[in-house]
Design an enzyme around this catalytic site. Structure first.
Site, PDB file in Angstrom:
ATOM      1  N   LYS A 198     -13.657  63.516 111.255  1.00  0.00           N
ATOM      2  CA  LYS A 198     -13.456  64.572 110.250  1.00  0.00           C
ATOM      3  C   LYS A 198     -14.771  64.931 109.572  1.00  0.00           C
ATOM      4  O   LYS A 198     -14.986  66.083 109.169  1.00  0.00           O
ATOM      5  CB  LYS A 198     -12.419  64.149 109.203  1.00  0.00           C
ATOM      6  CG  LYS A 198     -11.068  63.775 109.778  1.00  0.00           C
ATOM      7  CD  LYS A 198     -10.556  64.758 110.827  1.00  0.00           C
ATOM      8  CE  LYS A 198      -9.420  64.181 111.643  1.00  0.00           C
ATOM      9  NZ  LYS A 198      -9.830  63.256 112.709  1.00  0.00           N
TER      10      LYS A 198
ATOM     11  N   GLY B  82     -10.159  64.498 129.484  1.00  0.00           N
ATOM     12  CA  GLY B  82      -8.947  64.336 128.690  1.00  0.00           C
ATOM     13  C   GLY B  82      -8.869  65.358 127.567  1.00  0.00           C
ATOM     14  O   GLY B  82      -9.745  65.423 126.715  1.00  0.00           O
TER      15      GLY B  82
ATOM     16  N   VAL C 270      -5.913  64.842 121.629  1.00  0.00           N
ATOM     17  CA  VAL C 270      -6.401  65.109 120.279  1.00  0.00           C
ATOM     18  C   VAL C 270      -7.885  64.783 120.150  1.00  0.00           C
ATOM     19  O   VAL C 270      -8.681  65.608 119.685  1.00  0.00           O
ATOM     20  CB  VAL C 270      -5.588  64.312 119.243  1.00  0.00           C
ATOM     21  CG1 VAL C 270      -6.177  64.480 117.851  1.00  0.00           C
ATOM     22  CG2 VAL C 270      -4.125  64.755 119.247  1.00  0.00           C
TER      23      VAL C 270
ATOM     24  N   GLU D 222      -8.271  68.412 131.931  1.00  0.00           N
ATOM     25  CA  GLU D 222      -6.970  67.864 131.522  1.00  0.00           C
ATOM     26  C   GLU D 222      -5.986  67.918 132.688  1.00  0.00           C
ATOM     27  O   GLU D 222      -5.812  68.954 133.317  1.00  0.00           O
ATOM     28  CB  GLU D 222      -6.425  68.652 130.327  1.00  0.00           C
ATOM     29  CG  GLU D 222      -4.994  68.353 129.935  1.00  0.00           C
ATOM     30  CD  GLU D 222      -4.744  66.879 129.645  1.00  0.00           C
ATOM     31  OE1 GLU D 222      -3.755  66.337 130.180  1.00  0.00           O
ATOM     32  OE2 GLU D 222      -5.526  66.273 128.894  1.00  0.00           O
TER      33      GLU D 222
ATOM     34  N   ARG E 261      -5.659  55.640 123.910  1.00  0.00           N
ATOM     35  CA  ARG E 261      -5.954  54.278 123.483  1.00  0.00           C
ATOM     36  C   ARG E 261      -4.824  53.346 123.912  1.00  0.00           C
ATOM     37  O   ARG E 261      -3.691  53.789 124.109  1.00  0.00           O
ATOM     38  CB  ARG E 261      -6.153  54.210 121.962  1.00  0.00           C
ATOM     39  CG  ARG E 261      -7.232  55.148 121.446  1.00  0.00           C
ATOM     40  CD  ARG E 261      -7.499  54.931 119.973  1.00  0.00           C
ATOM     41  NE  ARG E 261      -8.117  53.638 119.714  1.00  0.00           N
ATOM     42  CZ  ARG E 261      -9.426  53.406 119.784  1.00  0.00           C
ATOM     43  NH1 ARG E 261     -10.260  54.380 120.107  1.00  0.00           N
ATOM     44  NH2 ARG E 261      -9.915  52.198 119.521  1.00  0.00           N
TER      45      ARG E 261
ATOM     46  N   ASP F 209      -0.788  50.336 115.803  1.00  0.00           N
ATOM     47  CA  ASP F 209      -1.098  50.746 117.176  1.00  0.00           C
ATOM     48  C   ASP F 209      -0.691  49.715 118.213  1.00  0.00           C
ATOM     49  O   ASP F 209      -0.387  50.062 119.361  1.00  0.00           O
ATOM     50  CB  ASP F 209      -2.603  51.010 117.316  1.00  0.00           C
ATOM     51  CG  ASP F 209      -3.015  52.373 116.786  1.00  0.00           C
ATOM     52  OD1 ASP F 209      -2.174  53.042 116.156  1.00  0.00           O
ATOM     53  OD2 ASP F 209      -4.184  52.756 116.977  1.00  0.00           O
TER      54      ASP F 209
ATOM     55  N   HIS G  21       1.837  82.198  94.964  1.00  0.00           N
ATOM     56  CA  HIS G  21       1.144  83.307  95.625  1.00  0.00           C
ATOM     57  C   HIS G  21      -0.192  83.548  94.915  1.00  0.00           C
ATOM     58  O   HIS G  21      -0.248  83.535  93.682  1.00  0.00           O
ATOM     59  CB  HIS G  21       1.984  84.584  95.551  1.00  0.00           C
ATOM     60  CG  HIS G  21       1.265  85.806  96.043  1.00  0.00           C
ATOM     61  ND1 HIS G  21       1.124  86.085  97.387  1.00  0.00           N
ATOM     62  CD2 HIS G  21       0.636  86.816  95.379  1.00  0.00           C
ATOM     63  CE1 HIS G  21       0.458  87.225  97.525  1.00  0.00           C
ATOM     64  NE2 HIS G  21       0.144  87.685  96.309  1.00  0.00           N
TER      65      HIS G  21
END
Length: 579
Positions: free
Chosen positions: A169, A295, A298, A318, A383, A420, A553
């Protein structure tokens, strides 16, 4: 022990519901997901599914009865189990005081019962791994009064803080800044020069400073919560001891939060030093002229975009028919179109057969006869669970992942495996919840399940992509006829004013009850907006209830509201539907 069936709360205003009809009768066998009964609230009818398998032991409230929300209406359990429903209620504190009896002060939120002090090397919980699942579990265990130890072999924060979410990020913010420079003149900002250079040494150093700040913060939190910290690889033994170097500690419960590592493929040439993993590329201090991304998931797409924004020729390879194939197809194709306009070359439905290194560059040979030449390649095919240190445990596995139940417990009682390493949802925020649940169950007994169905997911490209729930393809396969609502950011005031009028919000709902099945976003602030969708779905609001809300808004989130309204054909800023 028999599980309670309660009158659900179908909306924020629902106070009671009427039982229309029980679809199962006492003594019937029930499987998780079976329709138990149909109820009616003031707004909708709903079929209630069983959350557990067993036998319908007792129906407490019958057809036609009106029942307050959360009240027990039946029980599911094992065949022959006796349900005690007429026991006298426990005396309240006021009742005891009225009888002249002393009432002790209510205990704090602690789960550990009074017991003899533990030995110095003995703990209620030993957490192995200091990533999102691990440090969350350790701190939650300490909050509940447990004596907790945590073992970490390298840096606290795991993949997320050190090699994943946070570093990427940081780099993606650079890509966003560069996009801003490109549109500055059109917004009346005349820069003295539009020529710029990328200082990769400063880029990497800044990334490292961000990582150090956050990892240091995690360690500080652990210390503040009096969690004992052990540095080194933890070898977990069958007797629930953990050996770290020459030291061994004993746990009443063990939480395995060892996380994941980069997945690799076995093809000729993959071991070339010019083939980088996502771990390696974040420390690259030179900009290659070209990069092949192996790949299109993400990680590959996010890092590919970073390098493309630096002027690198990026080619994504991909095997699936589109990038990030787990996302909604319409969103995936829209993102692919936008990234292609940004200069990325994307090849789908193609596999990699061989990598040849010559003259300090790579030739990637594809199974369709094409070749891609690049200075470097990024291997980003996902992963896999990290199992180092767990070799002595006879754990039940599922395709290389530790198998756990809804309580995050493994096949070995008292050993839990959140995050994970169980492969359920390989996302840091899902790991947070699983770690929290594992710690509570380790100390209290298995009382809390990890509900992950409405876990949001995001791709931090520019524009961002996010999703919660199921895709349109999955919804049509499961439910047949579904309702779709869409609203484009091209008509959103703030998006237009921000030069970010790309993408759309898409809402999928069932046609009978207007239950929200999935929300998918491509556009500005999608990773932030999806949290609203997750909250809505977790609280089981219907589309009809969501459109009663008012969104500020001008905001990007107005587009979310418009998409929900479009499900009902009521979106004011969409053109009328053809009849």
């Amino acid at each position: 022990m028999a599980a309670e069936i309660i009158m659900p709360k179908l909306g924020v205003d629902m106070q009671e519901g009427e039982i229309i009809e029980w679809k199962k009768q006492e003594g019937d066998e029930v499987k998780e997901g079976d329709i138990l009964l149909e109820i009616m609230s003031d707004k909708t009818n709903m079929e209630i599914e069983a959350e557990d398998s067993g036998v319908l032991l007792k129906i407490v409230k019958g057809d036609g009865e009106v029942v307050p929300v959360t009240q027990v209406i039946g029980y599911i359990g094992a065949a022959g189990e006796v349900v005690e429903t007429d026991a006298a209620p426990a005396a309240s504190a006021d009742d005891l005081k009225a009888a002249g009896l002393e009432v002790p002060d209510a205990p704090a939120d602690q789960a550990v019962a009074q017991r003899a002090p533990l030995a110095d090397d003995e703990y209620d919980i030993i957490v192995v791994g200091g990533g999102p699942a691990g440090y969350y579990a350790a701190i939650r265990g300490a909050q509940l009064g447990g004596k907790v130890a945590i073992v970490e072999k390298s840096e606290f924060g795991g993949v997320c803080l050190n090699k994943g979410c946070i570093p990427t990020k940081t780099y993606l913010k650079n890509a966003e800044i560069l996009d801003g420079i490109k549109i500055a003149a059109g917004r009346g900002i005349n820069l003295a020069s539009t020529n710029y250079t990328i200082d990769m040494d400063k880029t990497v150093d800044f990334k490292n400073s961000v990582v150090k700040t956050l990892t240091g913060g995690v360690q500080g939190l652990l210390k503040a919560n009096k969690v004992a910290i052990f540095n080194g690889l933890g070898q977990v033994n069958p007797d629930k001891t953990v050996t770290i170097g020459s030291e061994t500690i004993k746990g009443h419960n063990i939480i395995l939060a060892t996380g994941s590592k980069v997945s690799r493929i076995n093809i000729p040439g993959i071991d070339s030093s010019l083939v980088l993993t996502s771990d390696d590329i974040l420390d690259l201090r030179e900009i290659p002229k070209s990069l092949a991304v192996i790949g299109g998931g993400v990680v590959g797409i996010e890092l590919g975009l970073v390098w493309a924004s630096y002027g690198v020729e990026v080619t994504v390879i991909e095997m699936a028919d589109r990038i990030i194939p787990a996302m909604d197809k319409e969103v995936s194709l829209e993102l692919q179109k936008i990234l292609s306009k940004k200069g990325m070359t994307i090849k789908t439905s193609v596999g990699l057969e061989e990598i040849v290194e010559a003259n300090n560059q790579l030739t990637l040979k594809l199974n369709n006869g094409e070749e891609v030449v690049a200075e470097k390649a990024l291997l980003s095919i996902g992963r896999v669970p990290q199992m180092k240190g767990l070799e002595k445990l006879d754990l039940e596995m599922d395709r290389g992942r530790i198998k756990v139940d809804d309580y995050q417990e493994t096949s070995i009682p008292g050993i839990y495996a959140p995050g994970d390493v169980n492969g359920l949802k390989m996302l840091a925020h899902a790991a947070y919840r699983m770690g929290e649940v594992a710690a509570e169950n380790a100390l209290k007994g298995n009382t809390r399940k990890a509900h992950l169905a409405f876990t949001p997911a995001a791709v931090y490209t520019h524009p961002e992509v996010a999703m919660c729930g199921i895709t349109e393809e999955e919804a049509r396969a499961k439910y047949g006829n579904v309702l779709i609502g869409k609203s484009s950011f091209t008509g959103n005031g703030r998006a237009i004013a921000s030069n970010e009028a790309q993408g759309f919000v898409k809402v999928i709902a069932d046609s009978k009850y207007h239950e929200i099945l999935g929300v998918h976003i491509i556009g500005p602030a999608a990773a932030e907006l999806i949290n609203e969708a997750s909250t809505i779905m977790e609280n089981e609001l219907t589309v009809d209830e969501v459109v009663q809300s008012i969104h500020g808004h001008p905001t990007f989130s107005e587009n979310m509201y418009e998409a929900f309204a479009d499900v009902l054909g009521e979106a004011v800023h969409n053109p009328p539907r053809r009849r």
